[in-house]
Design a protein around this motif. Structure first.
Motif, PDB file in Angstrom:
ATOM      1  N   ALA A 194       0.836  -1.205   0.000  1.00 65.22           N
ATOM      2  CA  ALA A 194       0.000   0.000   0.000  1.00 65.22           C
ATOM      3  C   ALA A 194       0.870   1.253   0.000  1.00 65.22           C
ATOM      4  O   ALA A 194       1.984   1.269   0.535  1.00 65.22           O
ATOM      5  N   HIS A 238      -3.538   3.589   0.442  1.00 63.02           N
ATOM      6  CA  HIS A 238      -4.313   3.136  -0.718  1.00 63.02           C
ATOM      7  C   HIS A 238      -3.483   2.192  -1.576  1.00 63.02           C
ATOM      8  O   HIS A 238      -2.256   2.150  -1.503  1.00 63.02           O
ATOM      9  N   HIS A 239      -4.206   1.429  -2.391  1.00 62.09           N
ATOM     10  CA  HIS A 239      -3.548   0.512  -3.313  1.00 62.09           C
ATOM     11  C   HIS A 239      -2.766   1.310  -4.360  1.00 62.09           C
ATOM     12  O   HIS A 239      -3.239   2.339  -4.858  1.00 62.09           O
ATOM     13  N   SER A 278     -12.136  -4.945  -1.865  1.00 58.40           N
ATOM     14  CA  SER A 278     -11.580  -3.744  -2.481  1.00 58.40           C
ATOM     15  C   SER A 278     -12.452  -3.300  -3.649  1.00 58.40           C
ATOM     16  O   SER A 278     -12.950  -4.132  -4.418  1.00 58.40           O
ATOM     17  N   ASP A 300      -7.025   1.138   0.956  1.00 59.49           N
ATOM     18  CA  ASP A 300      -6.498  -0.125   1.469  1.00 59.49           C
ATOM     19  C   ASP A 300      -7.396  -0.611   2.603  1.00 59.49           C
ATOM     20  O   ASP A 300      -7.611   0.105   3.587  1.00 59.49           O
TER      21      ASP A 300
END
Length: 456
Positions: free
Chosen positions: A40, A48-49, A82, A98
């Motif tokens: 992440a 966040h991804h 997700s 995430d």
């Protein structure tokens, strides 16, 4: 371009690693692969991804693949829990949150007032953002102006199929994965989706095996793939592991999909009442069927327990563990799985060697898996996919504890990659020969019974 498709590029994004493989049905195995660590990003509004980094990896890998190999189609599988919020123009309305972000719990009390009951969704209330609905609610409450730009709520697998094809779609294996967004018995969105006004943000539902169309002109230019290369809708990773067996196995059976998470799914098993407090739930498989499921964070637990030590355990190590009653009781990662509220505890472990630790950890994971299967009424053979299939001590304990035959996925490919590839060619889902394990050892059975007794 061959028909039916035989050479499938599979994008497989897990929580820990992402990879792109070429699955060749003419050979029945993966023939090419590239991998990257998937971590992440910690800056910005929230963790966040790294979708930008993943997209660069996907395009570069496809370009490399296309130089030397035929590619008939592209398919996608990703981890669950997700989704991605897209603006009207298809760009990110907000970063792809995430699910492990602890800040999501800030709105937990308010969210619990609107989330549907377990009886409706088969989705237990989970920590942090493991209920996707909790993520979206947190984003909407915490960043209302940014959330107002959202035009589409897209599941993670379908985000990548959208980038590849330009077509926005929804799909039930991802929507039905403990999101609170789906009501499996109705095969429709949950009451919460309507109560919060989110139905208008949901894309049209497509089957995981639907072809969304060819790659975009931009993707063709960036990769060198033929412009007519088809893109398939995509599937949640645990359901990808289940998918091949829906064609080849007789009921009843169970599938154990292993990675960061260990996802246990029962098909045609005994009728049991699922217990939301023990991390049991209803998934929805690629045929749209409700599927009793139980899970725990087994891959993460093994990683923690071994601390990077790759020692190979011997049979002498196993004999000492069994003979001395060296045991690990749950739970290494707290808050998930069938023994929530417990803290890990070693029994008879003074002076334990690295090899013995590996055996005891493997037995622990086998016993945790057996308990999950019991909780969902699993019956018949147990098919193990992913990294756990190569752990002989774990598999032996799983067979001993369940009293059933364990079938191991092919060593040449992960179940997720094969399942995702089959979306582009379901006719190739012939029954594959599997390695079979049936452990009748009385010593392992006594060990399993003692472990269970210590937890009662």
């Amino acid at each position: 371009m061959s028909s039916p498709h035989t050479k499938i590029a599979v994008i497989d994004i897990g929580k820990t690693n992402a990879k792109l493989v070429l699955f060749d049905f003419s050979l029945g195995k993966e023939t090419w692969s590239r991998r990257m660590a998937n971590a992440a990003v910690k800056d910005g509004l929230y963790p966040h991804h790294d979708v930008d980094g993943l997209w660069r990896f996907i395009l570069a890998s496809l370009q490399e693949l296309a130089r030397d190999h035929q590619v008939d189609a592209i398919s996608i599988t990703t981890h669950g829990a997700s989704g991605v919020l897209l603006a009207e123009d298809g760009s990110l309305a907000m970063p792809a949150l995430d699910y492990e972000h602890i800040g999501i719990d800030d709105t937990r009390a308010a969210y619990d007032k609107v989330r549907p009951p377990f009886a409706e969704t088969g989705s237990p209330g989970l920590h942090v953002g493991l209920n996707l609905g909790a993520q979206i609610f947190w984003q909407a409450q915490t960043f209302p102006e940014a959330f107002a730009k959202t035009r589409w709520i897209v599941m993670y697998a379908q985000y990548w199929s959208y980038l590849l094809s330009g077509v926005i779609a929804g799909e039930v294996t991802s929507i039905g994965c403990h999101t609170d967004l789906w009501a499996p018995a109705k095969a429709d969105y949950s009451s919460m989706v309507d109560a919060l006004g989110w139905r208008r943000l949901m894309p049209p539902i497509r089957k995981a095996s639907d072809c969304l169309g060819p790659i975009t002109e931009e993707v063709a230019d960036a990769t060198g793939l033929p412009a007519d290369t088809p893109v398939y809708c995509g599937i949640h990773d645990s359901n990808a592991s289940l998918y091949p067996h829906l064609f080849s196995q007789k009921l009843p059976f169970a599938v154990v999909s292993t990675g960061t998470w260990v996802i246990n799914m029962a098909m045609g098993g005994k009728q049991v009442e699922l217990d939301a407090a023990r991390d049991t739930l209803i998934n929805v498989n690629a045929m749209g069927q409700p599927t009793p499921t139980a899970r725990f964070m087994g891959g993460r637990e093994f990683q923690i327990l071994m601390e990077g030590n790759s020692v190979v355990a011997s049979e002498a190590d196993a004999a000492r563990v069994v003979g001395d009653g060296v045991m690990l009781l749950p739970a290494v990662v707290e808050g998930f799985g069938p023994y929530q509220g417990r803290k890990a505890e070693w029994i008879n472990a003074d002076g334990i060697t690295p090899g013995e630790r590996r055996v005891a950890a493997s037995y622990y994971l086998g016993l945790m898996t057996a308990k999950c299967l019991e909780l969902i009424g699993a019956d018949g053979p147990v098919l193990v996919e992913g990294p756990f299939a190569s752990n002989a001590h774990l598999v032996a304990m799983l067979s001993a504890a369940t009293g059933r035959e364990v079938l191991l996925g092919a060593a040449e490919a992960t179940g997720t990659s094969l399942g995702a590839a089959l979306l582009a060619n379901p006719a190739a889902a012939a029954s594959e020969p599997a390695r079979r394990v049936k452990a009748d050892g009385a010593a392992l059975k006594r060990y399993a019974a003692q472990w269970t007794e210590l937890l009662t």
